[in-house]
Motif scaffolding. Structure first.
Motif, PDB file in Angstrom:
ATOM      1  N   LEU A  49       6.226   6.101  16.051  1.00 15.33           N
ATOM      2  CA  LEU A  49       5.831   7.436  16.886  1.00 15.33           C
ATOM      3  C   LEU A  49       6.098   8.687  15.858  1.00 15.33           C
ATOM      4  O   LEU A  49       5.194   9.496  15.929  1.00 15.33           O
ATOM      5  CB  LEU A  49       6.817   7.502  18.022  1.00 15.33           C
ATOM      6  CG  LEU A  49       6.438   6.286  18.960  1.00 15.33           C
ATOM      7  CD1 LEU A  49       7.698   6.343  20.283  1.00 15.33           C
ATOM      8  CD2 LEU A  49       5.094   6.657  19.502  1.00 15.33           C
ATOM      9  N   GLN A  70      12.749  13.746  18.708  1.00 16.34           N
ATOM     10  CA  GLN A  70      12.144  13.282  19.820  1.00 16.34           C
ATOM     11  C   GLN A  70      12.503  14.179  21.029  1.00 16.34           C
ATOM     12  O   GLN A  70      13.677  14.324  21.207  1.00 16.34           O
ATOM     13  CB  GLN A  70      12.252  11.862  20.265  1.00 16.34           C
ATOM     14  CG  GLN A  70      11.228  11.218  21.397  1.00 16.34           C
ATOM     15  CD  GLN A  70      11.427   9.869  21.831  1.00 16.34           C
ATOM     16  OE1 GLN A  70      11.565   8.993  21.195  1.00 16.34           O
ATOM     17  NE2 GLN A  70      11.758   9.510  23.047  1.00 16.34           N
ATOM     18  N   TYR A  72      10.731  14.461  24.508  1.00 18.31           N
ATOM     19  CA  TYR A  72      10.572  13.790  25.961  1.00 18.31           C
ATOM     20  C   TYR A  72       9.462  13.042  26.165  1.00 18.31           C
ATOM     21  O   TYR A  72       8.578  13.552  25.397  1.00 18.31           O
ATOM     22  CB  TYR A  72      10.939  14.931  27.168  1.00 18.31           C
ATOM     23  CG  TYR A  72      11.227  14.370  28.615  1.00 18.31           C
ATOM     24  CD1 TYR A  72      12.563  14.108  28.563  1.00 18.31           C
ATOM     25  CD2 TYR A  72      10.170  14.341  29.533  1.00 18.31           C
ATOM     26  CE1 TYR A  72      12.846  13.755  30.305  1.00 18.31           C
ATOM     27  CE2 TYR A  72      10.633  14.069  30.649  1.00 18.31           C
ATOM     28  CZ  TYR A  72      11.699  13.738  31.142  1.00 18.31           C
ATOM     29  OH  TYR A  72      12.282  13.301  32.372  1.00 18.31           O
ATOM     30  N   THR A  73       9.340  12.261  27.067  1.00 22.34           N
ATOM     31  CA  THR A  73       8.150  11.677  27.280  1.00 22.34           C
ATOM     32  C   THR A  73       7.433  12.075  28.682  1.00 22.34           C
ATOM     33  O   THR A  73       8.205  11.701  29.498  1.00 22.34           O
ATOM     34  CB  THR A  73       8.180   9.983  27.182  1.00 22.34           C
ATOM     35  OG1 THR A  73       8.737   9.452  25.930  1.00 22.34           O
ATOM     36  CG2 THR A  73       6.975   9.281  27.567  1.00 22.34           C
ATOM     37  N   ILE A  87       0.134   8.473  28.487  1.00 17.95           N
ATOM     38  CA  ILE A  87       1.580   9.109  28.324  1.00 17.95           C
ATOM     39  C   ILE A  87       1.622   9.575  27.009  1.00 17.95           C
ATOM     40  O   ILE A  87       1.113   9.191  26.019  1.00 17.95           O
ATOM     41  CB  ILE A  87       2.671   8.119  28.507  1.00 17.95           C
ATOM     42  CG1 ILE A  87       2.620   7.088  27.666  1.00 17.95           C
ATOM     43  CG2 ILE A  87       2.239   7.311  29.920  1.00 17.95           C
ATOM     44  CD1 ILE A  87       4.089   6.437  27.564  1.00 17.95           C
ATOM     45  N   VAL A  89       4.537  11.102  24.110  1.00 21.76           N
ATOM     46  CA  VAL A  89       5.769  11.231  23.694  1.00 21.76           C
ATOM     47  C   VAL A  89       5.890  12.505  22.921  1.00 21.76           C
ATOM     48  O   VAL A  89       5.143  12.673  21.970  1.00 21.76           O
ATOM     49  CB  VAL A  89       6.208  10.071  22.810  1.00 21.76           C
ATOM     50  CG1 VAL A  89       7.604  10.171  22.162  1.00 21.76           C
ATOM     51  CG2 VAL A  89       5.887   8.812  23.405  1.00 21.76           C
TER      52      VAL A  89
ATOM     53  N   GLN B  70      15.619  10.198  32.316  1.00 21.83           N
ATOM     54  CA  GLN B  70      15.047   9.385  30.946  1.00 21.83           C
ATOM     55  C   GLN B  70      15.929   9.822  30.004  1.00 21.83           C
ATOM     56  O   GLN B  70      16.616  10.664  29.603  1.00 21.83           O
ATOM     57  CB  GLN B  70      13.564  10.230  30.899  1.00 21.83           C
ATOM     58  CG  GLN B  70      12.903   9.530  29.738  1.00 21.83           C
ATOM     59  CD  GLN B  70      11.558  10.222  29.558  1.00 21.83           C
ATOM     60  OE1 GLN B  70      10.927  10.514  30.174  1.00 21.83           O
ATOM     61  NE2 GLN B  70      11.246  10.610  28.028  1.00 21.83           N
ATOM     62  N   TYR B  72      15.293   8.101  26.305  1.00 21.94           N
ATOM     63  CA  TYR B  72      14.431   8.135  24.991  1.00 21.94           C
ATOM     64  C   TYR B  72      13.261   6.994  24.987  1.00 21.94           C
ATOM     65  O   TYR B  72      13.410   5.952  25.701  1.00 21.94           O
ATOM     66  CB  TYR B  72      15.826   7.572  23.977  1.00 21.94           C
ATOM     67  CG  TYR B  72      15.343   7.939  22.539  1.00 21.94           C
ATOM     68  CD1 TYR B  72      15.690   9.390  22.133  1.00 21.94           C
ATOM     69  CD2 TYR B  72      14.799   7.065  21.618  1.00 21.94           C
ATOM     70  CE1 TYR B  72      15.062   9.747  20.873  1.00 21.94           C
ATOM     71  CE2 TYR B  72      14.410   7.353  20.416  1.00 21.94           C
ATOM     72  CZ  TYR B  72      14.566   8.706  19.911  1.00 21.94           C
ATOM     73  OH  TYR B  72      14.186   8.969  18.759  1.00 21.94           O
ATOM     74  N   THR B  73      12.695   7.276  24.208  1.00 25.06           N
ATOM     75  CA  THR B  73      11.330   6.374  23.902  1.00 25.06           C
ATOM     76  C   THR B  73      11.506   5.720  22.808  1.00 25.06           C
ATOM     77  O   THR B  73      11.578   6.155  21.659  1.00 25.06           O
ATOM     78  CB  THR B  73      10.024   7.053  24.266  1.00 25.06           C
ATOM     79  OG1 THR B  73      10.208   7.477  25.397  1.00 25.06           O
ATOM     80  CG2 THR B  73       8.870   6.107  23.941  1.00 25.06           C
ATOM     81  N   VAL B  89      10.042   3.023  27.505  1.00 28.90           N
ATOM     82  CA  VAL B  89      10.598   4.202  27.738  1.00 28.90           C
ATOM     83  C   VAL B  89      11.909   4.098  28.319  1.00 28.90           C
ATOM     84  O   VAL B  89      12.026   3.451  29.820  1.00 28.90           O
ATOM     85  CB  VAL B  89       9.801   5.178  28.698  1.00 28.90           C
ATOM     86  CG1 VAL B  89      10.208   6.628  28.902  1.00 28.90           C
ATOM     87  CG2 VAL B  89       8.418   5.439  28.036  1.00 28.90           C
ATOM     88  N   TYR B  91      15.585   4.588  30.413  1.00 30.81           N
ATOM     89  CA  TYR B  91      16.051   5.541  31.623  1.00 30.81           C
ATOM     90  C   TYR B  91      17.526   5.110  31.523  1.00 30.81           C
ATOM     91  O   TYR B  91      17.844   3.820  31.270  1.00 30.81           O
ATOM     92  CB  TYR B  91      15.506   5.306  32.842  1.00 30.81           C
ATOM     93  CG  TYR B  91      14.144   6.265  32.729  1.00 30.81           C
ATOM     94  CD1 TYR B  91      13.239   5.686  32.526  1.00 30.81           C
ATOM     95  CD2 TYR B  91      14.146   7.337  33.824  1.00 30.81           C
ATOM     96  CE1 TYR B  91      11.882   6.454  32.382  1.00 30.81           C
ATOM     97  CE2 TYR B  91      13.159   8.049  33.880  1.00 30.81           C
ATOM     98  CZ  TYR B  91      11.936   7.624  32.896  1.00 30.81           C
ATOM     99  OH  TYR B  91      10.832   8.468  33.224  1.00 30.81           O
TER     100      TYR B  91
END
Lengths: 227, 227
Positions: A49, A70, A72-73, A87, A89, B70, B72-73, B89, B91
DNA sequence: GCAAAAGTGTTCGTACTACACCCATGG
DNA sequence: CCATGGGTGTAGTACGAACACTTTTGC
């Protein structure tokens, strides 16, 4: 069968003229109206990513960032794009904007800095994303020394102070601020002075990241608070 | 052509016996070894990310959470699954585990609470995800009143204190802690006392979320610090 | 009456707040 | 010599840290 695309977007902040700016682009293949948008795009199958963000930034704006995390998604807008769900990221990036030549590269029609307080209507949910980025920046400024990533390597104390007051929108006492900042021991006076604009010449300071890391391991916490 | 799947995973924390627990499952179609994993799964085309988490938690474990955000992804493990790349993703969820009957539902072979300090090797990068969740929980405990989401509606002060000391792994002075917590004005003494285990009976307290919100709007900040 | 946990106040030091005047330079 | 921005010290206050004994109950 799942049919969702994964994109990355970057909220790139720069600081100049005592104001906070966001980097925006106009995409070449925007279709309908030409709206401004955050730099970003689809992730490739074999890239991380973070690599995707860096690639898109290079392709679209030619900036390379000093800080990247990072954010937020955003994936709850199920109909953001009518063909495929996307979606996104989002990443938060900081740059020393005094030291950067932005230019529309291969993938972008135009690139520009916008003051964060005067944004136009952006594409998709990008206004929301910028807002979240600003909140994160404001929060982190108070407990991590990331403000320095918005400044040149050597900077004036008055610039540092203006950065804090303008981004956090709070007043602060100059003497107390200086006392506290210097008290951390993570700044170093250089032997240079500012090429004056007016008034008494000001010393240039620089941030010592190594010293910060050392202190941090000893249990030190950076913290700047306002009333 | 992009070929990436989007999944959600949940780090569900519960608190009991003065210890922090994580909710884990064994998946029905795990293939190779039967490893424990976080509850989660692929997002459906027309559901939000949050809805996906809630659905998976219900399908796999039958819990409903008190707090969900949330985290982190995780998408940098390009070869996490050998057929398709998956980004997850993650949670963070908190539950009052005293009030919950977990059970393996349709999609899970088994469900169990594991003490967060004694986790087995989990599937994929789930150990990393739990670790990130723990860090977030530790950080948020100190500046948001989310510890209450791990406790029953009425609780003992000693439990609240033990929650803080055990999760943050720091000692704290009982008198100062109580003074500070009560000083916020977001707790209410109930008229009830604990069914004794031993010693002097203890009052039961409860958290007043509405009062917290009110104070927050007046510029109040919750903050619990340790040395 | 003793073991077990709950409840409670004071002192001390540190760190934040508020506040105003002189300094160095350029024009 | 004046306008402009840079640089500095002190006194008061409030909050966090350290610390130990009494109370209530069950057994």
């Amino acid at each position: 069968m799942q049919n969702i695309r994964v994109a990355v977007d970057a909220v790139v902040f720069g600081y100049a003229n005592h104001k906070l700016y966001v980097l925006l682009i106009q995409q070449k293949f925007g279709g309908s109206q030409l709206q401004w948008a955050l730099p970003g795009g689809l992730v490739q199958n074999d890239e991380t990513l973070k690599a995707a963000v860096e690639r898109e930034l290079k392709e679209e704006t030619n900036v390379s960032v000093k800080y990247l995390e990072q954010l937020y998604t955003f994936g709850d807008d199920v109909h953001r794009d009518h063909r495929n769900r996307v979606i996104s990221v989002a990443y938060l990036a900081l740059v020393d904007s005094s030291n950067i030549e932005i230019q529309a590269n291969t993938d972008a029609l135009d690139v520009a800095w916008f003051p964060v307080d005067e944004l136009p209507d952006l594409a998709f949910d990008h206004n929301t994303i910028v807002h979240k980025g600003l909140q994160r920046l404001q929060a982190k400024l108070t407990y991590e020394p990331i403000g320095f990533d918005l400044l040149p390597q050597t900077f004036l104390f008055s610039d540092l102070e203006a950065l804090y007051t303008s981004i956090l929108k709070k007043e602060i006492d100059r003497r107390n601020f200086r006392k506290k900042m210097l008290g951390f021991g993570i700044l170093e006076e250089t032997e240079f002075y500012c090429q004056q604009k007016a008034g008494r010449p000001a010393k240039l300071f620089q941030f010592k990241p190594a010293e910060y890391q050392r202190l941090q391991q000893e249990g030190f916490y950076f913290e700047i608070k306002f009333v």
